[in-house]
Each structure stands twice: as structure tokens, then as C-alpha cells.
Motif scaffolding. Sequence first.
Motif, mmCIF file in Angstrom:
data_model
loop_
_atom_site.group_PDB
_atom_site.id
_atom_site.type_symbol
_atom_site.label_atom_id
_atom_site.label_comp_id
_atom_site.label_asym_id
_atom_site.label_seq_id
_atom_site.Cartn_x
_atom_site.Cartn_y
_atom_site.Cartn_z
ATOM 1 N N LEU A 173 3.900 7.814 8.302
ATOM 2 C CA LEU A 173 3.575 6.501 8.856
ATOM 3 C C LEU A 173 4.799 5.593 8.752
ATOM 4 O O LEU A 173 5.196 5.206 7.646
ATOM 5 N N PRO A 174 5.413 5.227 9.872
ATOM 6 C CA PRO A 174 6.581 4.341 9.829
ATOM 7 C C PRO A 174 6.217 2.988 9.217
ATOM 8 O O PRO A 174 5.089 2.506 9.354
ATOM 9 N N LEU A 175 7.176 2.386 8.541
ATOM 10 C CA LEU A 175 6.931 1.121 7.844
ATOM 11 C C LEU A 175 6.435 0.040 8.798
ATOM 12 O O LEU A 175 5.515 -0.723 8.458
ATOM 13 N N SER A 180 0.830 -1.202 0.000
ATOM 14 C CA SER A 180 0.000 0.000 0.000
ATOM 15 C C SER A 180 0.864 1.251 0.000
ATOM 16 O O SER A 180 1.826 1.359 0.767
ATOM 17 N N GLN A 181 0.479 2.193 -0.845
ATOM 18 C CA GLN A 181 1.053 3.535 -0.763
ATOM 19 C C GLN A 181 0.720 4.110 0.610
ATOM 20 O O GLN A 181 -0.358 3.830 1.175
ATOM 21 N N HIS A 182 1.636 4.902 1.160
ATOM 22 C CA HIS A 182 1.379 5.440 2.491
ATOM 23 C C HIS A 182 2.113 6.762 2.678
ATOM 24 O O HIS A 182 3.051 7.104 1.956
ATOM 25 N N LEU A 238 2.958 -13.932 5.158
ATOM 26 C CA LEU A 238 2.480 -12.592 4.857
ATOM 27 C C LEU A 238 3.667 -11.729 4.438
ATOM 28 O O LEU A 238 4.651 -11.618 5.168
ATOM 29 N N GLN A 239 3.556 -11.140 3.251
ATOM 30 C CA GLN A 239 4.572 -10.200 2.791
ATOM 31 C C GLN A 239 3.884 -8.847 2.615
ATOM 32 O O GLN A 239 3.143 -8.637 1.652
ATOM 33 N N LEU A 240 4.121 -7.964 3.564
ATOM 34 C CA LEU A 240 3.428 -6.685 3.636
ATOM 35 C C LEU A 240 4.400 -5.567 3.288
ATOM 36 O O LEU A 240 5.406 -5.376 3.981
ATOM 37 N N ASN A 241 4.100 -4.846 2.200
ATOM 38 C CA ASN A 241 5.052 -3.883 1.644
ATOM 39 C C ASN A 241 6.459 -4.486 1.622
ATOM 40 O O ASN A 241 7.396 -3.951 2.229
ATOM 41 N N PRO A 242 6.615 -5.622 0.937
ATOM 42 C CA PRO A 242 7.898 -6.332 0.984
ATOM 43 C C PRO A 242 9.063 -5.523 0.418
ATOM 44 O O PRO A 242 10.219 -5.783 0.782
ATOM 45 N N ALA A 243 8.783 -4.558 -0.451
ATOM 46 C CA ALA A 243 9.859 -3.729 -1.012
ATOM 47 C C ALA A 243 10.229 -2.569 -0.098
ATOM 48 O O ALA A 243 11.152 -1.803 -0.399
ATOM 49 N N GLY A 244 9.484 -2.419 1.002
ATOM 50 C CA GLY A 244 9.764 -1.330 1.941
ATOM 51 C C GLY A 244 8.778 -0.194 1.798
ATOM 52 O O GLY A 244 7.596 -0.408 1.524
ATOM 53 N N THR A 245 9.251 1.037 1.960
ATOM 54 C CA THR A 245 8.358 2.195 1.904
ATOM 55 C C THR A 245 7.768 2.352 0.501
ATOM 56 O O THR A 245 8.381 1.976 -0.502
#
Length: 372
Positions: A192-194, A186-188, A220-227
Motif C-alpha cells: 500500500l503506497p503511503l 497505522s501499520q500497513h 491532519l497528520q496522517l502517518n506523519p513519520a512516513g511508512t
Amino acid sequence: MSQTSLFTSESVSRGHPDKLCDLISDTILDACLAQDPDARVAVEAAIKSQRLFLFGELTTTADVDPAELALQAIRVAGYDDPAWGLDTDRLAITIEIDRQSREIAAGVGEDGAGAGDQGLMFGFATDETTTGMPLALSLAHDLMERHDALRRSGSTWHLGPDAKAQVTIARRDGRPVGVTDVVLSSQHSPDLPLRQLRDILREEIVYPVLRDLRSDTERLQLNPAGTFHLGGPAADAGLTGRKIIVDTYGGAARHGGGAFSGKDPTKVDRSAAYAARQIARDVINRGWARRCEVQLAYAIGEERPVSVAFETEGGPAPTLIARFREAGVDLHALCIPRAIIDRLELRRPIYARTAAFGHFGREGFPWEAALA
């Protein structure tokens, strides 16, 4: 001996650049149909950074402003704050829209009886879910709808409009048995810290959607590329019709290649795909098969389809046309473009809602209803 395999499907948010273009195209279509139900529309959009290109064909008595409608759609998709990378006050819009070709118009006919083009369309249904949709895709759409609802509620204003979800399920002997992987990005906001973002994605989106499908082994891979601060058209170009697998069956069935958004129902790319879905779901609802894929094919300007064909699992595909006939249903007559348009009432402004979260398996659309 039982065999286990994996299958993956994805969905994207309404703020994804391609889905944004789908929404723009269908918003223009709906505005035309609201004033002129016989409008002939084939409008597409392309967007990158602060430039939007609207192009295609439009033959209608409706008085619409494509540029203003596009801005309206962009705001609906969540780009109502320049902080997300798209400033509607600075957006440069180029419009190249002509009238429909007279030769195509003549082939279709005034009443829309003839097919607007040659082509092949597929419809699909399965008994994996109560909606007749493949489980992996159904869950991916649910994740994106949950993401959309969460950010619109105002409780998580840090979530941006651009997002993607991917779900992998394990299948044993062709039947789903559980979820193995979920990928969600998700874009954020930079505020908001990762780590906190990942907590929100896990606790507020993934877990409520998976419910009893959760296990101790799913990954679960949540924002796996980071920010993911820069999203939407600022990060990637968008184009109408580029998410046709998200729009349909998540790769679980074939697709004829034609996109849906921005096209009025005389275009069989759209209307016949809806009819094929209705037929496939009817096969499942009647208990004639566990999975059913329907193919329709047309010649431009011709009323009756060139072919109606079935592939099924757990049912007698070669006899389905005869079984429908015994039930009083003439499939070839049912699939005449004018018959599809009339039966499904497709000249109404119902299309903007289809532009995100899939065209099938959702309440309120006439192609999800049983055949009369």
C-alpha cells in the motif's frame, strides 16, 4: 474576557503491543471467571518479538491453559498473519504464575469484602459528550474503533493491527469549541503506497468520525513519520497496564496509578475505579455539576473506604455527600468492595472487551448505568 486553550488525548488500537498484553491478561481473567466466579486473578503479560512472558498470581478451581488463551487473544487482536510481524506458530511462551499470597487472601476474606490492597482510585465524568467522557478522548477512541472495524471488514486488508490516534480540541472558557489537530498512524502493508494509505485514513476514518466537527482549519497528520510496515511486538515491547491514561480519561482527570487488566474485582484498583466512574457520572446525570472527579481511598483488608472526596466544576463539591445521603445513597457503604462487586456484577467474564478503546463511556458496562 474569554480564554481559549488546547487539550489533547490519545488512543491506541487493540493491536498496539501494550493493548495486546492487556487483552491477553483479560482473556485469561475471563476464562477463569467463566468457570470459577470467585477466582483470584492477577496475571500480566510482556511481549517482544517472538517471546511472550506470562506472570502473576492465580488462585482458582478453573482449569485453564494460559498459553493457549494468550494465542487466542493474539489472533483476536489481528495477528493472524505472520506478515504483521508476529507468528503464533513460532512464539516462545514462558509462564511464571503462582498462587495468591495467603496473607493478602486472608485480608480480603473469602467473600471479597475487604480491599485487596491499599490505594487511591479516581472516577470522572463531564457533560461535554452524551457518554459523559471528555471530547478529545472520545474522538480518539472513535478513530481507533473505526480503524478496527475497517480492517476487520476486509475492504482494507492493507491496514495492519497496530495504530495510534491523537486528537486536540480547542476550549473556550473551559468548554470544547472545535477540533484543531488529528494525528493518526497505522501499520500497513508494503503493497500500500503511503499516499494511498493517507487517502484511506482521511476519507474512511477521520472524516466519518469528525462529521460536523470538521472545519477548514483543522490540521491532519496522517502517518506523519512516513511508512509504518513494522509494528506490534516486532517493533516495540508490550506490557500489561501501561496504557492507563488511554484506559481512563485521556489525561482530563487524575489517575491513582493502578492498572486494570488481568485483575479480578477484589482488586480495588479495578473495581473501585469502576465504582468511582459510576458515582461521577451520576453527579453529572443529576445536573449537580458540569464536571465531576471522585476520589476513593482504601486500606488493605478494610471494608469501608478511608475517604470519599469530590472535585467539581459548576457544582457544590463540599455538599455532594450530604446530597447523596438526602437521595438515600450512603456512598461509603456503596463503595465497600463486596457491595461494588455485587452491584456491578463483576464476577462475570466481561473484561476482555474492556482491553481496547477504553473502560468508560461505552454501552453495555454496568458502571455506566445510573445508581439505583
